[in-house]
Design an enzyme around this catalytic site. Structure first.
Site, PDB file in Angstrom:
ATOM      1  N   GLU A   1      -6.407   9.952 -14.854  1.00 53.34           N
ATOM      2  CA  GLU A   1      -6.602  10.301 -13.508  1.00 53.34           C
ATOM      3  C   GLU A   1      -5.685  11.200 -13.055  1.00 53.34           C
ATOM      4  O   GLU A   1      -6.051  12.252 -12.035  1.00 53.34           O
ATOM      5  CB  GLU A   1      -6.518   8.931 -12.662  1.00 53.34           C
ATOM      6  CG  GLU A   1      -6.946   9.191 -11.275  1.00 53.34           C
ATOM      7  CD  GLU A   1      -8.034   8.283 -10.905  1.00 53.34           C
ATOM      8  OE1 GLU A   1      -8.577   7.553 -11.442  1.00 53.34           O
ATOM      9  OE2 GLU A   1      -8.330   8.402  -9.442  1.00 53.34           O
TER      10      GLU A   1
ATOM     11  N   ASP B   1      -3.870   0.308  -9.672  1.00 55.74           N
ATOM     12  CA  ASP B   1      -5.448   0.185  -9.832  1.00 55.74           C
ATOM     13  C   ASP B   1      -5.609  -0.235 -11.450  1.00 55.74           C
ATOM     14  O   ASP B   1      -6.270  -0.960 -12.035  1.00 55.74           O
ATOM     15  CB  ASP B   1      -6.213   1.186  -9.438  1.00 55.74           C
ATOM     16  CG  ASP B   1      -5.900   1.811  -7.942  1.00 55.74           C
ATOM     17  OD1 ASP B   1      -5.278   0.912  -7.289  1.00 55.74           O
ATOM     18  OD2 ASP B   1      -6.404   2.913  -7.697  1.00 55.74           O
TER      19      ASP B   1
ATOM     20  N   SER C   1     -13.242   4.014 -10.331  1.00 52.33           N
ATOM     21  CA  SER C   1     -12.902   4.927 -11.291  1.00 52.33           C
ATOM     22  C   SER C   1     -11.719   4.521 -12.141  1.00 52.33           C
ATOM     23  O   SER C   1     -12.018   4.668 -13.254  1.00 52.33           O
ATOM     24  CB  SER C   1     -12.310   6.222 -10.650  1.00 52.33           C
ATOM     25  OG  SER C   1     -11.351   5.830  -9.457  1.00 52.33           O
TER      26      SER C   1
ATOM     27  N   SER D   1     -24.462   6.891 -17.545  1.00 56.32           N
ATOM     28  CA  SER D   1     -24.266   5.976 -16.226  1.00 56.32           C
ATOM     29  C   SER D   1     -25.513   5.302 -15.681  1.00 56.32           C
ATOM     30  O   SER D   1     -26.693   6.085 -15.239  1.00 56.32           O
ATOM     31  CB  SER D   1     -23.815   6.835 -15.187  1.00 56.32           C
ATOM     32  OG  SER D   1     -23.967   6.096 -13.869  1.00 56.32           O
TER      33      SER D   1
ATOM     34  N   TYR E   1      -4.575  11.994  -0.035  1.00 58.78           N
ATOM     35  CA  TYR E   1      -3.713  10.997  -0.511  1.00 58.78           C
ATOM     36  C   TYR E   1      -2.652  12.110  -1.188  1.00 58.78           C
ATOM     37  O   TYR E   1      -1.319  11.578  -1.136  1.00 58.78           O
ATOM     38  CB  TYR E   1      -4.435  10.359  -1.878  1.00 58.78           C
ATOM     39  CG  TYR E   1      -3.666   9.572  -2.750  1.00 58.78           C
ATOM     40  CD1 TYR E   1      -3.683   8.117  -2.326  1.00 58.78           C
ATOM     41  CD2 TYR E   1      -3.228   9.730  -3.947  1.00 58.78           C
ATOM     42  CE1 TYR E   1      -3.151   7.177  -3.021  1.00 58.78           C
ATOM     43  CE2 TYR E   1      -2.565   9.010  -4.620  1.00 58.78           C
ATOM     44  CZ  TYR E   1      -2.534   7.843  -4.465  1.00 58.78           C
ATOM     45  OH  TYR E   1      -1.819   6.952  -4.997  1.00 58.78           O
TER      46      TYR E   1
ATOM     47  N   THR F   1       2.840   2.163  -2.108  1.00 61.00           N
ATOM     48  CA  THR F   1       4.071   1.834  -2.477  1.00 61.00           C
ATOM     49  C   THR F   1       4.249   2.162  -4.042  1.00 61.00           C
ATOM     50  O   THR F   1       5.436   2.317  -4.471  1.00 61.00           O
ATOM     51  CB  THR F   1       4.522   0.298  -2.323  1.00 61.00           C
ATOM     52  OG1 THR F   1       3.486  -0.367  -2.728  1.00 61.00           O
ATOM     53  CG2 THR F   1       4.914   0.030  -0.600  1.00 61.00           C
ATOM     54  N   ASP F   2       3.032   1.840  -4.903  1.00 59.07           N
ATOM     55  CA  ASP F   2       3.067   2.410  -6.115  1.00 59.07           C
ATOM     56  C   ASP F   2       3.933   3.602  -6.542  1.00 59.07           C
ATOM     57  O   ASP F   2       4.461   3.490  -7.463  1.00 59.07           O
ATOM     58  CB  ASP F   2       1.927   1.862  -6.923  1.00 59.07           C
ATOM     59  CG  ASP F   2       0.680   2.948  -6.610  1.00 59.07           C
ATOM     60  OD1 ASP F   2       0.840   3.649  -5.736  1.00 59.07           O
ATOM     61  OD2 ASP F   2      -0.233   2.782  -7.077  1.00 59.07           O
TER      62      ASP F   2
ATOM     63  N   GLU G   1       0.845  -1.043   0.024  1.00 62.71           N
ATOM     64  CA  GLU G   1       0.005  -0.024  -0.074  1.00 62.71           C
ATOM     65  C   GLU G   1       0.891   1.081   0.102  1.00 62.71           C
ATOM     66  O   GLU G   1       1.672   1.361   0.659  1.00 62.71           O
ATOM     67  CB  GLU G   1      -0.826  -0.058   1.190  1.00 62.71           C
ATOM     68  CG  GLU G   1      -2.210   0.355   0.717  1.00 62.71           C
ATOM     69  CD  GLU G   1      -3.067  -0.446  -0.003  1.00 62.71           C
ATOM     70  OE1 GLU G   1      -3.017  -0.213  -1.117  1.00 62.71           O
ATOM     71  OE2 GLU G   1      -3.490  -1.433   0.373  1.00 62.71           O
TER      72      GLU G   1
ATOM     73  N   GLY H   1     -12.816   2.262  -2.219  1.00 63.04           N
ATOM     74  CA  GLY H   1     -11.594   1.813  -2.324  1.00 63.04           C
ATOM     75  C   GLY H   1     -11.055   0.373  -3.298  1.00 63.04           C
ATOM     76  O   GLY H   1     -10.154  -0.114  -3.147  1.00 63.04           O
TER      77      GLY H   1
HETATM   78  C1  GLA Z   1      -5.108   4.322  -4.647  1.00 62.06           C
HETATM   79  C2  GLA Z   1      -4.401   4.791  -5.624  1.00 62.06           C
HETATM   80  C3  GLA Z   1      -3.262   3.624  -6.146  1.00 62.06           C
HETATM   81  C4  GLA Z   1      -2.396   3.341  -4.880  1.00 62.06           C
HETATM   82  C5  GLA Z   1      -3.330   3.140  -3.414  1.00 62.06           C
HETATM   83  C6  GLA Z   1      -2.629   3.256  -2.124  1.00 62.06           C
HETATM   84  O1  GLA Z   1      -5.939   3.196  -4.601  1.00 62.06           O
HETATM   85  O2  GLA Z   1      -5.023   4.740  -6.837  1.00 62.06           O
HETATM   86  O3  GLA Z   1      -2.346   4.285  -7.122  1.00 62.06           O
HETATM   87  O4  GLA Z   1      -1.489   4.467  -4.484  1.00 62.06           O
HETATM   88  O5  GLA Z   1      -4.032   4.211  -3.404  1.00 62.06           O
HETATM   89  O6  GLA Z   1      -1.913   1.958  -2.240  1.00 62.06           O
END
Ligand code: GLA
Length: 376
Positions: free
Chosen positions: A142, A154, A110, A50, A204, A18-19, A16, A106
């Site tokens: 995004e 994601d 999206s 939608s 975020y 980390t990306d 989490e 989460g």
């Molecule tokens: C969201 C972001 C991802 C990632 C997570 C946290 O989902 O879209 O890219 O950074 O949070 O791990």
């Protein structure tokens, strides 16, 4: 021309925040997702309907400018903008979509929508864009159009997952590998706390900025020029500690350790050691809660109750945090009892009862009518 596209949501097993630090992640696609049908138009107009919201929006391909508007149609519009920025020429379309993914929980509704729209437009104009590139275009939409500085996890998970597997992504090289998830007697259960990620996007982006700041301080202290926290060792971090604000040290420490946990989890899944995977998930949550500080009390309550429950191997928050979902690795035969326990524990404090989803590692993006030769 007409096309049908299915793009799944994802749940992150481990790795989490980390990306965007160019580290490692191990998400998997879930069986819930976006289902979309699109038909090409001869002009430059895109109409999007939608089904879930019963709302329609339309925009012209030539008039797209990133704006601070925060509407649901920013996602499809952003994808059109990003496709054009990447140099693709394509015609307008009538798009209808719906899905069974909870929004803002989460599970990447999206990203699934972005990937689905990108795939549909690519197919309708015979652009033959590989799925991996569709994911990168979706991320750019995004980042630069919607204004959330998300990483690649994601969109990659939605576009490139395989049924029965997790997807291990090296977010620096963008190489990925499908990791077999032989869960046997166990299953992943997703528990939606139903705490909406209020202000999540700005929080975020703030975490992301803190990571960049931590990196800058560590580089200064170590006389290095590392490009991301991925390249930082615990040694570098300790050296910089005296000159770091405690919260920046904590953010950095979490990321370094989380990357190590992802690598350990991949090995554990490969040798079928679910016990070890569960314990890594627990450690991940502890770090997210105390060091990265992206959990919240409602989510912690669910995680604590799950971790203490017989038959649970591991539980952690998943996704950006500040609410949203928990992922639990649990013995199948204990799922019903686990649900009862969580409902009982949250009854007094939660304003809305949590929702439960038992999910299997699902397939990634599907574009009906796309010849297999065009798959990545
Ligand atoms: C969201 C972001 C991802 C990632 C997570 C946290 O989902 O879209 O890219 O950074 O949070 O791990």
């Amino acid at each position: 021309m007409k096309v049908h596209v299915q793009a799944p949501g994802r749940v992150n097993i481990i790795g989490e925040h980390t990306d965007y630090n160019q580290g490692f992640v191990l998400p998997m696609a879930v069986s819930m997702g976006i289902s979309l049908t699109a038909e090409s138009r001869s002009d430059k107009l895109v109409k999007v309907y939608s089904r879930n919201l019963d709302q329609e929006a339309s925009f012209s391909l030539s008039g797209l400018i990133p704006a601070d508007s925060h509407n649901w149609w920013d996602y499809p519009a952003g994808v059109c903008w990003a496709l054009r920025k990447a140099g693709y020429k394509f015609s307008g379309a009538n798009i209808v979509f719906g899905g069974d993914l909870p929004i803002g929980a989460g599970l990447s509704s999206s990203a699934a929508l972005e990937v689905a729209v990108a795939a549909a437009l690519s197919h309708l104009s015979s652009l033959k864009i590989p799925f991996r590139e569709l994911a990168l275009i979706a991320q750019r939409a995004e980042n630069e159009y919607v204004g959330v500085q998300c990483g690649i996890m994601d969109q990659f998970a939605s576009a490139l997952s395989m049924e029965g597997y997790g997807i291990f992504i090296d977010c620096r090289s963008l190489e990925y590998e499908h990791v077999p998830l032989n869960l046997g007697e166990h299953a992943f259960v997703i528990i939606d706390s139903r705490v909406k990620r209020n202000l999540a996007d700005s929080a975020y982006n703030h975490r992301r900025a803190e990571c960049a700041e931590a990196l800058a301080v560590i580089n200064r202290a170590a006389g290095k020029q590392s490009k991301s926290l991925r390249e930082i060792s615990l040694d570098d971090l300790e050296k910089a500690r005296p000159v770091m604000l405690p919260e920046l040290y904590n953010r950095g420490y979490f990321v370094v350790r989380e990357n190590q946990r992802v690598l350990a989890a991949v090995q554990a899944f490969q040798r079928g050691d679910l016990q070890a995977c569960g314990s890594l998930m627990n450690q991940s949550h502890e770090g997210l809660r105390r060091l990265f500080e992206v959990s919240c009390k409602e989510v912690d309550l669910i995680v604590d109750a799950a971790q203490a429950f017989r038959g649970v191997l591991g539980a952690r928050m998943t996704g950006a945090g500040f609410g949203g979902c928990v992922i639990v690795l649990v013995r199948r035969e204990r799922i019903k009892k686990l649900q009862e326990r969580i409902l009982e524990k949250t009854q007094a404090s939660a304003s809305r009862a949590p929702h439960f989803y038992v999910t299997k590692p699902a397939a990634g993006l599907k574009v009906t009518g796309l010849p297999s030769a065009e798959r990545p």
